[in-house]
Scaffold this motif. Sequence first.
Motif, PDB file in Angstrom:
ATOM      1  N   TYR A 141       4.644 -12.364   0.019  1.00 19.32           N
ATOM      2  CA  TYR A 141       4.058 -12.140  -1.309  1.00 19.32           C
ATOM      3  C   TYR A 141       3.367 -10.781  -1.370  1.00 19.32           C
ATOM      4  CZ  TYR A 141      -0.070 -12.441  -4.380  1.00 19.32           C
ATOM      5  OH  TYR A 141      -1.069 -12.177  -5.269  1.00 19.32           O
ATOM      6  N   THR A 142       2.623 -10.430  -0.313  1.00 21.18           N
ATOM      7  CA  THR A 142       1.946  -9.141  -0.277  1.00 21.18           C
ATOM      8  C   THR A 142       2.950  -8.001  -0.263  1.00 21.18           C
ATOM      9  OG1 THR A 142       0.199 -10.203   1.015  1.00 21.18           O
ATOM     10  CG2 THR A 142       0.153  -7.814   0.887  1.00 21.18           C
ATOM     11  N   MET A 143       4.069  -8.191   0.422  1.00 21.93           N
ATOM     12  CA  MET A 143       5.125  -7.187   0.429  1.00 21.93           C
ATOM     13  C   MET A 143       5.623  -6.920  -0.985  1.00 21.93           C
ATOM     14  SD  MET A 143       8.731  -7.228   2.522  1.00 21.93           S
ATOM     15  CE  MET A 143       9.396  -8.544   1.477  1.00 21.93           C
ATOM     16  N   ALA A 144       5.748  -7.988  -1.789  1.00 19.96           N
ATOM     17  CA  ALA A 144       6.169  -7.820  -3.181  1.00 19.96           C
ATOM     18  C   ALA A 144       5.128  -7.027  -3.961  1.00 19.96           C
ATOM     19  CB  ALA A 144       6.395  -9.186  -3.824  1.00 19.96           C
ATOM     20  N   LEU A 145       3.850  -7.306  -3.716  1.00 12.26           N
ATOM     21  CA  LEU A 145       2.792  -6.544  -4.370  1.00 12.26           C
ATOM     22  C   LEU A 145       2.896  -5.065  -4.032  1.00 12.26           C
ATOM     23  CD1 LEU A 145       1.469  -9.391  -4.893  1.00 12.26           C
ATOM     24  CD2 LEU A 145      -0.719  -8.299  -4.410  1.00 12.26           C
ATOM     25  N   CYS A 146       3.127  -4.774  -2.757  1.00 11.58           N
ATOM     26  CA  CYS A 146       3.211  -3.385  -2.308  1.00 11.58           C
ATOM     27  C   CYS A 146       4.411  -2.677  -2.927  1.00 11.58           C
ATOM     28  CB  CYS A 146       3.289  -3.325  -0.785  1.00 11.58           C
ATOM     29  SG  CYS A 146       1.813  -3.931   0.051  1.00 11.58           S
ATOM     30  N   LEU A 147       5.541  -3.384  -3.003  1.00 11.77           N
ATOM     31  CA  LEU A 147       6.726  -2.786  -3.611  1.00 11.77           C
ATOM     32  C   LEU A 147       6.465  -2.477  -5.078  1.00 11.77           C
ATOM     33  CD1 LEU A 147       9.657  -1.915  -3.541  1.00 11.77           C
ATOM     34  CD2 LEU A 147      10.328  -4.300  -3.923  1.00 11.77           C
ATOM     35  N   GLY A 148       5.834  -3.409  -5.782  1.00 14.37           N
ATOM     36  CA  GLY A 148       5.488  -3.146  -7.171  1.00 14.37           C
ATOM     37  C   GLY A 148       4.554  -1.970  -7.317  1.00 14.37           C
ATOM     38  N   GLY A 149       3.558  -1.879  -6.428  1.00 19.31           N
ATOM     39  CA  GLY A 149       2.642  -0.754  -6.464  1.00 19.31           C
ATOM     40  C   GLY A 149       3.331   0.569  -6.194  1.00 19.31           C
ATOM     41  N   ALA A 150       4.269   0.574  -5.238  1.00 23.13           N
ATOM     42  CA  ALA A 150       5.011   1.789  -4.910  1.00 23.13           C
ATOM     43  C   ALA A 150       5.871   2.243  -6.086  1.00 23.13           C
ATOM     44  CB  ALA A 150       5.880   1.552  -3.677  1.00 23.13           C
ATOM     45  N   LEU A 151       6.537   1.291  -6.723  1.00 21.55           N
ATOM     46  CA  LEU A 151       7.367   1.631  -7.880  1.00 21.55           C
ATOM     47  C   LEU A 151       6.514   2.196  -9.012  1.00 21.55           C
ATOM     48  CD1 LEU A 151       9.785  -1.446  -7.930  1.00 21.55           C
ATOM     49  CD2 LEU A 151      10.329   0.894  -7.232  1.00 21.55           C
ATOM     50  N   GLY A 152       5.346   1.585  -9.238  1.00 19.06           N
ATOM     51  CA  GLY A 152       4.472   2.065 -10.299  1.00 19.06           C
ATOM     52  C   GLY A 152       4.006   3.484 -10.068  1.00 19.06           C
ATOM     53  N   ALA A 153       3.634   3.802  -8.821  1.00 19.63           N
ATOM     54  CA  ALA A 153       3.143   5.147  -8.508  1.00 19.63           C
ATOM     55  C   ALA A 153       4.260   6.177  -8.538  1.00 19.63           C
ATOM     56  CB  ALA A 153       2.473   5.136  -7.134  1.00 19.63           C
ATOM     57  N   ALA A 154       5.400   5.839  -7.957  1.00 18.78           N
ATOM     58  CA  ALA A 154       6.485   6.811  -7.818  1.00 18.78           C
ATOM     59  C   ALA A 154       7.211   7.078  -9.139  1.00 18.78           C
ATOM     60  CB  ALA A 154       7.478   6.330  -6.766  1.00 18.78           C
ATOM     61  N   LEU A 155       7.348   6.063  -9.997  1.00 17.48           N
ATOM     62  CA  LEU A 155       8.129   6.207 -11.227  1.00 17.48           C
ATOM     63  C   LEU A 155       7.285   6.575 -12.438  1.00 17.48           C
ATOM     64  CD1 LEU A 155      10.575   3.169 -10.866  1.00 17.48           C
ATOM     65  CD2 LEU A 155      10.955   5.562 -10.243  1.00 17.48           C
ATOM     66  N   SER A 156       5.989   6.654 -12.268  1.00 10.77           N
ATOM     67  CA  SER A 156       5.098   6.903 -13.398  1.00 10.77           C
ATOM     68  C   SER A 156       5.409   8.231 -14.096  1.00 10.77           C
ATOM     69  CB  SER A 156       3.643   6.882 -12.913  1.00 10.77           C
ATOM     70  OG  SER A 156       2.763   6.960 -13.992  1.00 10.77           O
ATOM     71  N   ILE A 157       5.441   9.309 -13.332  1.00  8.43           N
ATOM     72  CA  ILE A 157       5.738  10.630 -13.914  1.00  8.43           C
ATOM     73  C   ILE A 157       7.180  10.710 -14.413  1.00  8.43           C
ATOM     74  CG2 ILE A 157       5.875  13.108 -13.441  1.00  8.43           C
ATOM     75  CD1 ILE A 157       3.035  12.125 -13.696  1.00  8.43           C
TER      76      ILE A 157
END
Length: 411
Positions: A141-157
Motif C-alpha cells: 500500500y505504501t508503495m502505491a502511495l509513493c508511486l502516486g507521489g512520484a507521478l504527481g511531482a514528475a508530471l506536474s510541470i
Amino acid sequence: MTFSKQAFSKLPWRFLLLMILVGLNLRPALSSLAPLLHRIQQDTSLTPLAIGALTTLPVLCLGVFAPMAPRLSRQYGPERALSIALVIIATGLLVRWWPAPAALFIGTLLVGAGIGVAGSLLPALVKRELPHGADIMTGVYTMALCLGGALGAALSIPLAEWLGDWSHSLAAWSLLAFAALIAWEVAMPRTPPLKHQPGQTGTGATVGLLRKPLAWQVTLLMGSQSSLAYIVFGWLPTLLVNRGYGEAEAGWLMGLSVLIQLISALGAPWLARLGRDQRPALLLVLGCSVAGLWLLLMGDTSLKWLGVTLLGLGQGGSFSLALTLIVLRTSDSRLAGRLSGLAQGGGYALASLGPLGVGIMLEMQVGIAAVTWLLMAIAAVAAVCAWFAGRSRQLAFAEDGSLTTLKAPRR
C-alpha cells in the motif's frame, strides 16, 4: 513469516488491487503542488508566508480529519466511509480548476480532509483482510502511495505545459480519483458489520490509548518523519531552485526521489522482519533520509543523484515502517483503526508545523543552511521516537475490556 503457494493463492487479490488504486490517489494532490509553487506565486501574488500556509494546510487537515475515520467507520462501515473520502478528494481536486487563491485554498482543504480519512481507514482494512501478513501488505500500500507521489511531482510541470495552466494541471488528478471511486464502489469488500465487543467501540478505546506510552511513541514517530516528508513535498523544489537548479529539473529531482521510495516502501517491512524488533530498520532508513537531505541542500551539486537516491530510500522506508507499526503494535483491526486515527491525526497535526516553519524561515530570508539544520533536528527527534516505538510491544484488550501493553507475539 513466509507465504506458501496455497497461502499465496488465497490472498485477497481484489482487495489488494483496490488498495493499490486507492493508494495512488493519496499523494498526487500534495506532491503535484510543490513544483508549481513558483508559477502560483507569480500568478496570484501570494506572499511566501501565504505559500507556506498553502503547503501546511493539507498536512494540518490530515491531522484534523484523520481522527474522524473511526467514527465514520462505525456509522457507515469502513468501506462506505472510504467511498466518502474518495468523493471529497475528487471534489477538492476539481475545485482547484478555478485559478484563484480562494479556490486553491478550499480545494486543498478538501483534499487534505479526504486524504486524512482515507489514509486512516486503510491500515485497519488491511489488518482485517489479511491479519497475518498486514505488515507486508502495508508495504505494498505504501508503495502505491509513493508511486502516486512520484507521478504527481514528475508530471506536474509537463501537465501544466500541455494543458496550458497550473490550475488545470492540479485538477487533472481528479480523473484518477474518480476512477478509484468507481472501482471501489463496484468491487469493494462486502462484509457484515462486526458485533459489539466491550471496550472496542465508543470513545473508551481512544481514551485508553491516550494513557499508553506506546501509542504516543508511534504517534510522535509518525509526526516527526511525516514532517520531513511534507517539507520535501512542499518545499524541496523551491529550495533546489534557490540553489540554482531549473524549475523543471527541481521537479524531476523530487519526482525521482519519490519514485525511488517504491523500493524501500516495499522492502522495509521485509527488512524489519529480520530482527527481534523494528529499531535497526527504522534507524537505517532515517539515516538515509538525513544523508540525502544533507547532500541535496548542502553538498556539491555533483552529488545530487546520490542525494536523491538516499532521500528516496530513507523516506519511503520510514513512512512504510511508521504505517507498519500501526498494525504491528495492535492486536486486532478495530484497535488498529483507533491507533491509526490517533497516530495519523496527532502525527499529521505535528507534522504540519514543519512546512509552516520552513515557509516562515523563507519569508524571513533565512539561508538554506539554517533550513537544513532544522531538518536535522526533526530527524533526531524521529530517531529517538523510533528507538522506543520500534520495540517488540503490542496494544491489546484485556478480558475486562481494558487496554493493556503486551510483548508482541512472534510472526
